[in-house]
Design a protein around this motif. Structure first.
Motif, PDB file in Angstrom:
ATOM      1  N   LEU A  12       0.800  -1.222   0.000  1.00  0.00           N
ATOM      2  CA  LEU A  12       0.000   0.000   0.000  1.00  0.00           C
ATOM      3  C   LEU A  12       0.836   1.278   0.000  1.00  0.00           C
ATOM      4  CD1 LEU A  12      -2.844  -0.988   2.498  1.00  0.00           C
ATOM      5  CD2 LEU A  12      -2.984  -0.808   0.016  1.00  0.00           C
ATOM      6  N   LYS A  13       2.096   1.202   0.395  1.00  0.00           N
ATOM      7  CA  LYS A  13       2.928   2.404   0.378  1.00  0.00           C
ATOM      8  C   LYS A  13       3.240   2.785  -1.071  1.00  0.00           C
ATOM      9  CE  LYS A  13       3.523   2.821   4.855  1.00  0.00           C
ATOM     10  NZ  LYS A  13       3.001   3.982   5.608  1.00  0.00           N
ATOM     11  N   PRO A  14       3.122   4.068  -1.427  1.00  0.00           N
ATOM     12  CA  PRO A  14       3.418   4.489  -2.801  1.00  0.00           C
ATOM     13  C   PRO A  14       4.911   4.411  -3.096  1.00  0.00           C
ATOM     14  CG  PRO A  14       2.977   6.396  -1.421  1.00  0.00           C
ATOM     15  CD  PRO A  14       2.654   5.191  -0.583  1.00  0.00           C
ATOM     16  N   ILE A  15       5.245   4.380  -4.367  1.00  0.00           N
ATOM     17  CA  ILE A  15       6.646   4.255  -4.761  1.00  0.00           C
ATOM     18  C   ILE A  15       7.476   5.458  -4.334  1.00  0.00           C
ATOM     19  CG2 ILE A  15       6.251   2.682  -6.703  1.00  0.00           C
ATOM     20  CD1 ILE A  15       6.338   5.137  -8.543  1.00  0.00           C
ATOM     21  N   ASN A  16       6.833   6.594  -4.063  1.00  0.00           N
ATOM     22  CA  ASN A  16       7.563   7.771  -3.588  1.00  0.00           C
ATOM     23  C   ASN A  16       7.464   7.925  -2.073  1.00  0.00           C
ATOM     24  OD1 ASN A  16       4.921   8.583  -3.303  1.00  0.00           O
ATOM     25  ND2 ASN A  16       5.057  10.335  -4.684  1.00  0.00           N
ATOM     26  N   ASP A  17       7.115   6.842  -1.383  1.00  0.00           N
ATOM     27  CA  ASP A  17       6.980   6.869   0.068  1.00  0.00           C
ATOM     28  C   ASP A  17       8.250   7.400   0.728  1.00  0.00           C
ATOM     29  OD1 ASP A  17       5.741   5.936   2.701  1.00  0.00           O
ATOM     30  OD2 ASP A  17       7.588   4.743   2.657  1.00  0.00           O
ATOM     31  N   THR A  18       8.080   8.231   1.738  1.00  0.00           N
ATOM     32  CA  THR A  18       9.221   8.911   2.356  1.00  0.00           C
ATOM     33  C   THR A  18      10.219   7.934   2.964  1.00  0.00           C
ATOM     34  OG1 THR A  18       7.828  10.813   2.854  1.00  0.00           O
ATOM     35  CG2 THR A  18       9.899  10.650   4.037  1.00  0.00           C
ATOM     36  N   ARG A  19       9.731   6.956   3.732  1.00  0.00           N
ATOM     37  CA  ARG A  19      10.675   6.026   4.366  1.00  0.00           C
ATOM     38  C   ARG A  19      11.271   5.068   3.337  1.00  0.00           C
ATOM     39  NH1 ARG A  19      11.956   3.904   9.549  1.00  0.00           N
ATOM     40  NH2 ARG A  19      12.591   1.725   9.526  1.00  0.00           N
ATOM     41  N   MET A  20      10.436   4.484   2.514  1.00  0.00           N
ATOM     42  CA  MET A  20      10.913   3.452   1.595  1.00  0.00           C
ATOM     43  C   MET A  20      11.857   4.028   0.542  1.00  0.00           C
ATOM     44  SD  MET A  20       8.692   0.574  -0.480  1.00  0.00           S
ATOM     45  CE  MET A  20       7.738   1.735  -1.463  1.00  0.00           C
ATOM     46  N   TYR A  21      11.468   5.145  -0.060  1.00  0.00           N
ATOM     47  CA  TYR A  21      12.294   5.720  -1.130  1.00  0.00           C
ATOM     48  C   TYR A  21      13.304   6.745  -0.605  1.00  0.00           C
ATOM     49  CZ  TYR A  21      13.441   9.484  -4.335  1.00  0.00           C
ATOM     50  OH  TYR A  21      14.096  10.482  -4.987  1.00  0.00           O
ATOM     51  N   ALA A  22      12.792   7.824   0.027  1.00  0.00           N
ATOM     52  CA  ALA A  22      13.652   8.962   0.336  1.00  0.00           C
ATOM     53  C   ALA A  22      14.654   8.667   1.453  1.00  0.00           C
ATOM     54  CB  ALA A  22      12.793  10.168   0.720  1.00  0.00           C
ATOM     55  N   LYS A  23      14.296   7.786   2.375  1.00  0.00           N
ATOM     56  CA  LYS A  23      15.213   7.479   3.473  1.00  0.00           C
ATOM     57  C   LYS A  23      16.024   6.225   3.168  1.00  0.00           C
ATOM     58  CE  LYS A  23      12.217   9.742   6.852  1.00  0.00           C
ATOM     59  NZ  LYS A  23      11.318   9.574   8.020  1.00  0.00           N
ATOM     60  N   ILE A  24      15.366   5.074   3.130  1.00  0.00           N
ATOM     61  CA  ILE A  24      16.098   3.825   2.912  1.00  0.00           C
ATOM     62  C   ILE A  24      16.667   3.756   1.497  1.00  0.00           C
ATOM     63  CG2 ILE A  24      15.875   1.313   2.794  1.00  0.00           C
ATOM     64  CD1 ILE A  24      13.884   1.454   5.072  1.00  0.00           C
ATOM     65  N   HIS A  37      15.707  -0.938  -6.554  1.00  0.00           N
ATOM     66  CA  HIS A  37      14.411  -1.055  -7.222  1.00  0.00           C
ATOM     67  C   HIS A  37      13.300  -0.909  -6.185  1.00  0.00           C
ATOM     68  CE1 HIS A  37      15.958  -2.607 -11.142  1.00  0.00           C
ATOM     69  NE2 HIS A  37      16.994  -2.911 -10.368  1.00  0.00           N
ATOM     70  N   VAL A  38      12.406   0.050  -6.409  1.00  0.00           N
ATOM     71  CA  VAL A  38      11.308   0.324  -5.480  1.00  0.00           C
ATOM     72  C   VAL A  38      10.003  -0.184  -6.092  1.00  0.00           C
ATOM     73  CG1 VAL A  38      10.053   2.083  -4.198  1.00  0.00           C
ATOM     74  CG2 VAL A  38      12.511   2.360  -4.616  1.00  0.00           C
ATOM     75  N   ILE A  39       9.343  -1.099  -5.387  1.00  0.00           N
ATOM     76  CA  ILE A  39       8.067  -1.663  -5.825  1.00  0.00           C
ATOM     77  C   ILE A  39       6.986  -1.193  -4.867  1.00  0.00           C
ATOM     78  CG2 ILE A  39       6.783  -3.789  -6.266  1.00  0.00           C
ATOM     79  CD1 ILE A  39       9.463  -5.200  -6.675  1.00  0.00           C
ATOM     80  N   GLY A  40       5.916  -0.600  -5.391  1.00  0.00           N
ATOM     81  CA  GLY A  40       4.872  -0.118  -4.499  1.00  0.00           C
ATOM     82  C   GLY A  40       3.650   0.375  -5.246  1.00  0.00           C
ATOM     83  N   ASP A  47      12.278  12.784  -8.823  1.00  0.00           N
ATOM     84  CA  ASP A  47      13.604  12.812  -9.441  1.00  0.00           C
ATOM     85  C   ASP A  47      14.545  11.972  -8.578  1.00  0.00           C
ATOM     86  OD1 ASP A  47      12.726  14.519 -11.430  1.00  0.00           O
ATOM     87  OD2 ASP A  47      13.187  16.311 -10.252  1.00  0.00           O
ATOM     88  N   ALA A  48      15.250  11.064  -9.196  1.00  0.00           N
ATOM     89  CA  ALA A  48      16.061  10.114  -8.439  1.00  0.00           C
ATOM     90  C   ALA A  48      17.359   9.838  -9.177  1.00  0.00           C
ATOM     91  CB  ALA A  48      15.279   8.814  -8.237  1.00  0.00           C
ATOM     92  N   PRO A  49      18.368   9.302  -8.469  1.00  0.00           N
ATOM     93  CA  PRO A  49      19.613   8.912  -9.140  1.00  0.00           C
ATOM     94  C   PRO A  49      19.347   7.882 -10.238  1.00  0.00           C
ATOM     95  CG  PRO A  49      19.862   8.877  -6.753  1.00  0.00           C
ATOM     96  CD  PRO A  49      18.407   9.077  -7.017  1.00  0.00           C
ATOM     97  N   ALA A  50      20.258   7.818 -11.180  1.00  0.00           N
ATOM     98  CA  ALA A  50      20.085   6.904 -12.324  1.00  0.00           C
ATOM     99  C   ALA A  50      20.100   5.443 -11.913  1.00  0.00           C
ATOM    100  CB  ALA A  50      21.191   7.170 -13.353  1.00  0.00           C
ATOM    101  N   THR A  51      20.586   5.142 -10.725  1.00  0.00           N
ATOM    102  CA  THR A  51      20.667   3.757 -10.256  1.00  0.00           C
ATOM    103  C   THR A  51      19.469   3.376  -9.385  1.00  0.00           C
ATOM    104  OG1 THR A  51      22.026   4.489  -8.392  1.00  0.00           O
ATOM    105  CG2 THR A  51      23.173   3.659 -10.353  1.00  0.00           C
ATOM    106  N   LEU A  52      18.457   4.228  -9.356  1.00  0.00           N
ATOM    107  CA  LEU A  52      17.259   3.944  -8.564  1.00  0.00           C
ATOM    108  C   LEU A  52      16.071   3.849  -9.508  1.00  0.00           C
ATOM    109  CD1 LEU A  52      16.688   5.469  -5.073  1.00  0.00           C
ATOM    110  CD2 LEU A  52      14.786   4.722  -6.492  1.00  0.00           C
ATOM    111  N   PHE A  53      15.368   2.711  -9.475  1.00  0.00           N
ATOM    112  CA  PHE A  53      14.310   2.406 -10.434  1.00  0.00           C
ATOM    113  C   PHE A  53      12.977   2.199  -9.710  1.00  0.00           C
ATOM    114  CE2 PHE A  53      18.420   0.774 -11.728  1.00  0.00           C
ATOM    115  CZ  PHE A  53      18.583   1.298 -12.997  1.00  0.00           C
TER     116      PHE A  53
END
Length: 379
Positions: A12-24, A37-40, A47-53
């Motif tokens: 249920l957490k969105p792919i731009n979730d603060t903890r999942m994406y921006a922190k971890i 790779h972020v699945i959500g 906007d993210a680094p080129a190594t983050l999908f």
């Protein structure tokens, strides 16, 4: 150098979730030759680094067959990217992840954001008739999968006592605030903002005091017509969303942002910076009494005065910063609350080094990176 693949997965957490994406996610993106790779749940891609999908799953309602289908889509993503480490934050993905781990030898972290059994049984998110069975099933699953879990990431310190299945395989990663670089260079302060500008942000749910905040704004507006309340965040329950729309209709002093959709975190931060008082009118229950709200880290980092439900655990953390007034806003005399807010000396003795303890970069980032390096043998 061998490429390291790490998957961060949620239902249920969105792919731009603060903890999942921006922190971890962004913390681990700093590892050498790491691909994240972020699945959500579907949401705008930051906007993210080129190594983050990003891999958004098809949208579905909380109670629907689409939620079961999400596990199949998740399994297909694992086979597609072949990760070395998988970090999940939902018990729903445990069995699929363990099957992948057994076959392909990956490592598995369980990011424990909630006491899921307690939240299911003690709140009204799930239908009453299935709460006990569902809660017991989740706890049985968590116990049954503990031998396959390489590490538990605990978002709350108290979980080490509250969740015995974590045993001695846990690392505490509190949901501290991770600001932008501009914040670090020139920390803002909300202390000079008008204290009749109230804010309720984050997850919009009845047990978090959503409707108590609206009632409070109505009472405050009757005393001071300049009173304003901004409500910003996401409401996952359709029935609560319908009630919320009706509750704020024809109340021009209440502004609603989001509600039926996730709101980008930078938009929430912008509202924090313009607020005068943050509201945390949580309902007391075993599900929330020992959970320290993420928004409280954010509010305190911005020196935003806070009005919150009396809670001994929260008081031990908030009082050293002089960040909060504790009051039951649905029962206490409104004129006394407003007077206290106006005269209280918030953050009077708080220094910059005290506020630095609230930031993700200063502790949790380094703890997480060191842990993953040990797990994957990265030197």
């Amino acid at each position: 150098m061998k490429k390291t693949i790490i998957v961060l997965a949620s239902v249920l957490k969105p792919i731009n979730d603060t903890r999942m994406y921006a922190k971890i996610g962004l913390s681990l993106a700093a590892l050498p030759n790491a691909h994240i790779h972020v699945i959500g749940y579907p949401a705008p891609r930051p906007d993210a680094p080129a190594t983050l999908f990003f891999h958004p799953l098809p949208a579905f309602k909380r109670l629907s067959w689409g939620r079961l289908k999400a596990q199949w889509n998740y399994a297909k993503k694992l086979l597609q990217v072949r990760p070395d480490l998988i970090i999940i934050n939902t018990p729903e993905y445990q069995l699929v992840t363990i099957a992948y781990k057994i076959i392909f030898g990956a490592k598995m972290y369980y990011d424990v954001l909630e006491n899921y059994q307690m939240n299911i049984t003690q709140t009204n998110v799930w239908p009453r008739g299935i709460r006990t069975i569902l809660g017991q099933s989740v706890r049985l699953l968590e116990w049954g999968t503990r031998l396959f879990t390489d590490q538990y990431l605990l978002a709350e310190r108290h979980y080490q006592n509250e969740l015995p299945f974590v045993q001695n395989k846990f690392t505490i990663l509190e949901n501290k605030y991770k600001p932008e670089q501009t914040f670090l260079e020139n920390p803002p302060s909300c202390l000079n903002n008008p204290r009749n500008r109230f804010l309720l942000s984050g997850t919009l749910a009845e047990h978090y005091g959503l409707f108590d905040a609206i009632t409070f704004a109505e009472r405050a507006y009757a005393l001071d017509p300049d009173t304003r309340l901004t409500i910003i965040g996401y409401c996952a329950q359709e029935s609560v969303w319908q009630r919320l729309q009706a509750a704020v209709a024809q109340k021009p002093y209440i502004r609603l942002i989001g509600g039926d959709r996730p709101v980008p975190h930078d938009q929430i931060v912008a509202e924090i910076r313009h607020a005068g008082v943050g509201l945390l009118p949580y309902h007391r229950s075993p599900a929330v009494d020992y959970s320290f709200p993420t928004k409280l880290f954010e509010y305190m980092a911005h020196r935003l005065p806070v009005l919150m439900t009396p809670n001994p655990y929260w008081e031990t953390i908030a009082q050293p910063y002089q960040s909060a007034i504790f009051s039951n806003i649905s029962k206490d005399e409104i004129s006394n609350i407003i007077s206290n807010i106006k005269v209280f000396s918030f953050y009077k003795s708080t220094e910059e080094h005290d506020l630095a303890k609230l930031l993700w970069q200063n502790s949790e980032h380094h703890t997480l990176v060191a842990l993953v390096k040990r797990t994957l043998g990265i030197f």
